[in-house]
Design an enzyme around this catalytic site. Structure first.
Site, PDB file in Angstrom:
ATOM      1  N   ARG A  48      -9.372  -1.539 -18.504  1.00 19.14           N
ATOM      2  CA  ARG A  48     -10.498  -1.844 -17.622  1.00 19.14           C
ATOM      3  C   ARG A  48     -10.086  -2.005 -16.164  1.00 19.14           C
ATOM      4  O   ARG A  48     -10.936  -2.039 -15.278  1.00 19.14           O
ATOM      5  CB  ARG A  48     -11.224  -3.109 -18.110  1.00 19.14           C
ATOM      6  CG  ARG A  48     -12.195  -2.824 -19.254  1.00 19.14           C
ATOM      7  CD  ARG A  48     -12.925  -4.081 -19.659  1.00 19.14           C
ATOM      8  NE  ARG A  48     -12.145  -4.883 -20.586  1.00 19.14           N
ATOM      9  CZ  ARG A  48     -12.503  -6.102 -20.997  1.00 19.14           C
ATOM     10  NH1 ARG A  48     -13.617  -6.644 -20.547  1.00 19.14           N
ATOM     11  NH2 ARG A  48     -11.748  -6.772 -21.846  1.00 19.14           N
TER      12      ARG A  48
ATOM     13  N   GLY B 191      -2.267  -4.089 -31.546  1.00 18.33           N
ATOM     14  CA  GLY B 191      -2.886  -5.400 -31.619  1.00 18.33           C
ATOM     15  C   GLY B 191      -1.894  -6.533 -31.401  1.00 18.33           C
ATOM     16  O   GLY B 191      -0.671  -6.345 -31.399  1.00 18.33           O
TER      17      GLY B 191
ATOM     18  N   GLY C 111     -12.575 -14.339 -27.833  1.00 17.89           N
ATOM     19  CA  GLY C 111     -12.934 -14.615 -29.214  1.00 17.89           C
ATOM     20  C   GLY C 111     -13.593 -15.982 -29.328  1.00 17.89           C
ATOM     21  O   GLY C 111     -13.257 -16.906 -28.584  1.00 17.89           O
TER      22      GLY C 111
ATOM     23  N   GLU D 251     -13.292 -12.169 -32.989  1.00 13.70           N
ATOM     24  CA  GLU D 251     -13.190 -11.442 -31.725  1.00 13.70           C
ATOM     25  C   GLU D 251     -14.571 -10.974 -31.288  1.00 13.70           C
ATOM     26  O   GLU D 251     -15.448 -10.711 -32.108  1.00 13.70           O
ATOM     27  CB  GLU D 251     -12.244 -10.239 -31.864  1.00 13.70           C
ATOM     28  CG  GLU D 251     -10.813 -10.599 -32.167  1.00 13.70           C
ATOM     29  CD  GLU D 251     -10.155 -11.400 -31.055  1.00 13.70           C
ATOM     30  OE1 GLU D 251     -10.602 -11.303 -29.899  1.00 13.70           O
ATOM     31  OE2 GLU D 251      -9.195 -12.134 -31.350  1.00 13.70           O
TER      32      GLU D 251
ATOM     33  N   ASN E 196      -9.114  -9.213 -17.237  1.00 16.85           N
ATOM     34  CA  ASN E 196      -9.273  -7.902 -17.866  1.00 16.85           C
ATOM     35  C   ASN E 196      -9.889  -6.869 -16.937  1.00 16.85           C
ATOM     36  O   ASN E 196     -10.078  -5.726 -17.338  1.00 16.85           O
ATOM     37  CB  ASN E 196     -10.129  -8.037 -19.125  1.00 16.85           C
ATOM     38  CG  ASN E 196      -9.429  -8.850 -20.199  1.00 16.85           C
ATOM     39  OD1 ASN E 196      -8.311  -8.529 -20.592  1.00 16.85           O
ATOM     40  ND2 ASN E 196     -10.056  -9.925 -20.653  1.00 16.85           N
TER      41      ASN E 196
ATOM     42  N   TYR F  19       8.599  -3.384  25.458  1.00 18.58           N
ATOM     43  CA  TYR F  19       9.187  -3.056  24.162  1.00 18.58           C
ATOM     44  C   TYR F  19      10.685  -3.274  24.238  1.00 18.58           C
ATOM     45  O   TYR F  19      11.374  -2.707  25.107  1.00 18.58           O
ATOM     46  CB  TYR F  19       8.913  -1.603  23.765  1.00 18.58           C
ATOM     47  CG  TYR F  19       9.724  -1.201  22.550  1.00 18.58           C
ATOM     48  CD1 TYR F  19       9.434  -1.733  21.299  1.00 18.58           C
ATOM     49  CD2 TYR F  19      10.813  -0.339  22.669  1.00 18.58           C
ATOM     50  CE1 TYR F  19      10.196  -1.410  20.189  1.00 18.58           C
ATOM     51  CE2 TYR F  19      11.587  -0.002  21.563  1.00 18.58           C
ATOM     52  CZ  TYR F  19      11.274  -0.550  20.336  1.00 18.58           C
ATOM     53  OH  TYR F  19      12.025  -0.237  19.231  1.00 18.58           O
TER      54      TYR F  19
ATOM     55  N   TYR G 174      16.369   5.067  21.294  1.00 17.64           N
ATOM     56  CA  TYR G 174      16.468   6.121  20.278  1.00 17.64           C
ATOM     57  C   TYR G 174      16.614   7.474  20.967  1.00 17.64           C
ATOM     58  O   TYR G 174      15.788   7.849  21.807  1.00 17.64           O
ATOM     59  CB  TYR G 174      15.220   6.094  19.406  1.00 17.64           C
ATOM     60  CG  TYR G 174      15.221   7.067  18.250  1.00 17.64           C
ATOM     61  CD1 TYR G 174      16.309   7.151  17.382  1.00 17.64           C
ATOM     62  CD2 TYR G 174      14.129   7.898  18.017  1.00 17.64           C
ATOM     63  CE1 TYR G 174      16.312   8.033  16.318  1.00 17.64           C
ATOM     64  CE2 TYR G 174      14.114   8.783  16.949  1.00 17.64           C
ATOM     65  CZ  TYR G 174      15.206   8.858  16.107  1.00 17.64           C
ATOM     66  OH  TYR G 174      15.202   9.737  15.047  1.00 17.64           O
TER      67      TYR G 174
ATOM     68  N   ALA H 101      12.358  -3.586  40.368  1.00 20.00           N
ATOM     69  CA  ALA H 101      11.181  -3.071  39.662  1.00 20.00           C
ATOM     70  C   ALA H 101      11.116  -1.545  39.749  1.00 20.00           C
ATOM     71  O   ALA H 101      11.493  -0.947  40.762  1.00 20.00           O
ATOM     72  CB  ALA H 101       9.920  -3.683  40.256  1.00 20.00           C
TER      73      ALA H 101
END
Length: 459
Positions: free
Chosen positions: A17, A80, A143, A157, A230, A369, A390, A426
Site C-alpha cells: 500500500r 504470513g 485484527g 484478522e 501501512n 563566495y 576551481y 577594491a
C-alpha cells in the site's frame, strides 16, 4: 529477577500500500528508518538478542541497518506472520526456557516505557502467551480481539472478520510475548485456511487457549502509540506524532519553540537550554545546537554543530558545518559542507562558503563566495569578494592572514596567499601572493573617451 528473553522483529513484508520501490520498513521517520526506531526501542528493554526477519529487499535492509544491534533471519517466501516466525525456528530451538518478544516492524511509536509493564505482566502471570491490545476509535487495518465473557477466545484478522466483529474497537497491536517452547509446539498447527491464504501468528492464540495454556492480554495505556503504518498517510500521521513528541521533550528541557506547528527537529538533533527557535525552522540529522542560541525563521540546518550564543538569522542554509560560539550567520547565507565559522565571526547577506575555515571575529558582510579557503582572525572581506578556486579540473586553496582587509569586488585567483594585515584594493583581480602589511591593487587602466556617447547617439 532478570527476565531472560529474545526479540524477533517482523520486517520481511513489502508494504504494497506504500506504492514504493523501497520496502516499507526503510522509509524514514524524523531522520531514522522505521525499522531502526523499533530496534532501538527493543534494545532499551535489554533483550539478550534481537533478530529481524527479512525477505523482500533483504540486502538493502541488512546494509542500511548493519550498525544496529540486530541479527538477520531470512524468510525466503512471505507466507504470513506465523511463517515469518518459523524462519527463526532453529535459533529458537536453542533458547530453552526463555521467552520471545515478537513485534511488527511497522510500530515505530512504541516506547520502552510502554513495553516494560507488558513484560512484567507476562512474567508475573507466567503466561504461555501475552499479547498487546489497544482500544482505537478507528481500528481499520487491525485484527479484532474476540472475548466470551471475561475470556479471550481468538483474534480475527480484519479481512476475515464479520461486519459485527469489524465494529469492535479493541485490536491486536502486533506485539506478543511467548514462552518459546509453547510457541514452537503451536506453530506447526497453524493453518492457512483464510481469505489471504497466509499463516497468521494470531491463530496461535486460539491454539494455545484450546490447549488450556495460560494466555493473557495487556491493554496499552497510550493507544496513540499504536499506529500501524501501512500507507503513506499513516506514515505522515506517525511522523506528526513523533515530531510533537520531540518538540515537547525539548521544551521540557528548557528550549523555547515559538511555533511547534511549523518546526521540524529530527529525533537525533540536540538543542541546548535557553535556545530560542522561531517559526518555520528545519533541523535535521545529528545537528547539535548549543545553549542560548537564536535560530530565526526559515533556517535549515543539516548535520551541523552550532556553538553557544550563536545567532542564525532568517533564510539561512547550513550543511555539515560548524558555527562557533557567539558567531552570527545570515540572513540569506549558505554554508556548504566542511565550513567552520569560528567564535565571534559574522557572515552576512548572500554569502556562500564551502570547505572554508573562517577565523575568529572575522567578517564577510555580504555578496561573497569563499571556497577551499582559510581565513585567519579579524579579517574583513568586502562585498562581492570571490575566491576563484576551481580551474576546471582541480580545486585550489586560498589563504588570508590575520587582520587582512580585502576590498569590495575582489577576485582572489587560487592558489594564493594574502599575508597578515595586508590590504587588497577594491576591484582587484589578485593572481600572485601578497606579502604581509602590503597594499595590493590589480586593476586594468581606466580609459575615458570624451564625447563618445554623444557621437554614438548621432549615428
Amino acid at each position: 529477577m532478570k527476565h531472560e528473553f529474545l526479540a524477533l522483529i517482523l520486517a520481511a513484508g513489502k508494504g504494497t500500500r506504500f506504492k514504493s520501490k523501497k520496502i516499507k520498513v526503510l522509509h524514514s521517520l524524523m531522520g531514522k528508518p522505521m525499522l531502526q526506531l523499533v530496534v532501538e526501542s527493543v534494545a532499551k528493554l535489554r533483550a539478550e538478542k534481537i533478530y529481524a526477519v527479512v525477505g523482500y529487499q533483504k540486502q538493502q535492509v541488512m546494509e542500511e541497518c548493519q550498525s544496529l544491534p540486530v541479527e538477520f533471519v531470512v524468510q525466503k517466501r512471505q507466507l504470513g506472520t506465523a511463517h515469518a516466525v518459523l524462519a527463526a525456528r532453529e535459533i529458537l530451538k536453542k533458547a530453552g526456557e526463555k521467552d520471545l518478544l515478537v513485534i511488527n516492524a511497522d510500530l515505530p511509536l512504541l516506547r520502552p516505557e510502554t513495553l516494560r509493564p507488558f513484560l512484567k505482566v507476562h512474567q508475573a502471570q507466567k503466561n504461555s502467551l501475552t499479547f498487546l491490545s489497544a482500544v482505537l476509535e478507528n481500528p481499520t487495518g487491525f485484527g479484532r480481539i474476540i472475548w466470551e465473557g471475561n475470556k479471550i477466545v481468538r483474534i480475527v484478522e480484519e479481512k476475515d472478520a464479520t461486519p459485527s466483529q469489524r465494529r469492535l474497537k479493541e485490536i491486536n497491536a502486533g506485539v506478543y510475548l511467548f514462552k518459546i517452547k509453547d510457541l514452537l509446539w503451536a506453530l506447526p498447527k497453524v493453518s492457512n485456511n483464510n481469505k489471504k491464504g497466509e499463516y497468521y501468528l494470531t491463530d496461535v492464540i486460539e491454539i494455545l487457549i484450546k490447549a488450556k495454556k495460560p494466555v493473557g492480554c495487556y491493554q496499552v495505556p497510550y493507544p496513540e502509540e499504536i499506529i500501524g503504518i501501512n500507507s503513506r498517510y499513516e506514515l505522515a500521521k506517525a511522523i506528526e506524532f513523533l515530531r510533537h513528541r520531540k518538540i515537547k521533550s525539548l521544551t521540557e528541557s528548557g528550549v523555547t519553540i515559538y511555533d511547534p506547528s511549523t518546526t521540524w527537529i529530527d529525533l537525533e538533533a540536540k538543542v541546548g537550554r535557553d535556545t530560542i527557535i522561531y517559526s518555520s525552522v528545519i533541523i535535521e540529522g545529528k545537528t547539535v545546537i548549543g545553549r542560548q542560541c537564536q535560530i530565526y525563521p526559515f533556517v535549515h540546518i543539516q548535520d551541523s554543530k552550532i556553538g553557544h550564543g550563536a545567532k542564525i538569522l532568517s533564510s539561512t542554509m547550513i550543511e555539515r558545518s560548524t558555527v562557533g560560539h557567539e558567531a552570527q550567520v545570515g540572513p540569506f547565507t549558505h554554508l556548504r559542507p566542511n565550513t567552520v565559522i569560528e567564535q565571534g565571526a559574522k557572515i552576512g547577506n548572500f554569502v556562500e562558503m564551502k570547505n572554508t575555515t573562517f577565523g575568529k571575529y572575522s567578517k564577510a558582510g555580504h555578496l561573497s563566495y569563499l571556497g577551499d579557503c582559510r581565513v585567519e582572525s579579524k579579517v574583513n572581506i568586502g562585498a562581492g569578494t570571490i575566491t576563484c578556486n576551481y580551474d576546471g579540473q582541480k580545486k585550489h586553496k586560498t589563504y588570508i592572514g590575520e587582520g587582512a582587509f580585502v576590498g569590495s569586488g575582489t577576485e582572489l585567483v587560487a592558489p594564493i596567499k594574502v599575508g597578515k594585515k595586508a590590504y587588497i584594493g577594491a576591484g582587484s583581480t589578485i593572481t600572485k601572493d601578497v606579502s604581509a602589511e602590503s597594499l595590493a591593487v590589480a586593476r586594468s587602466k581606466q580609459i575615458e573617451k570624451k564625447g563618445w556617447s554623444k557621437r554614438k547617439r548621432r549615428k
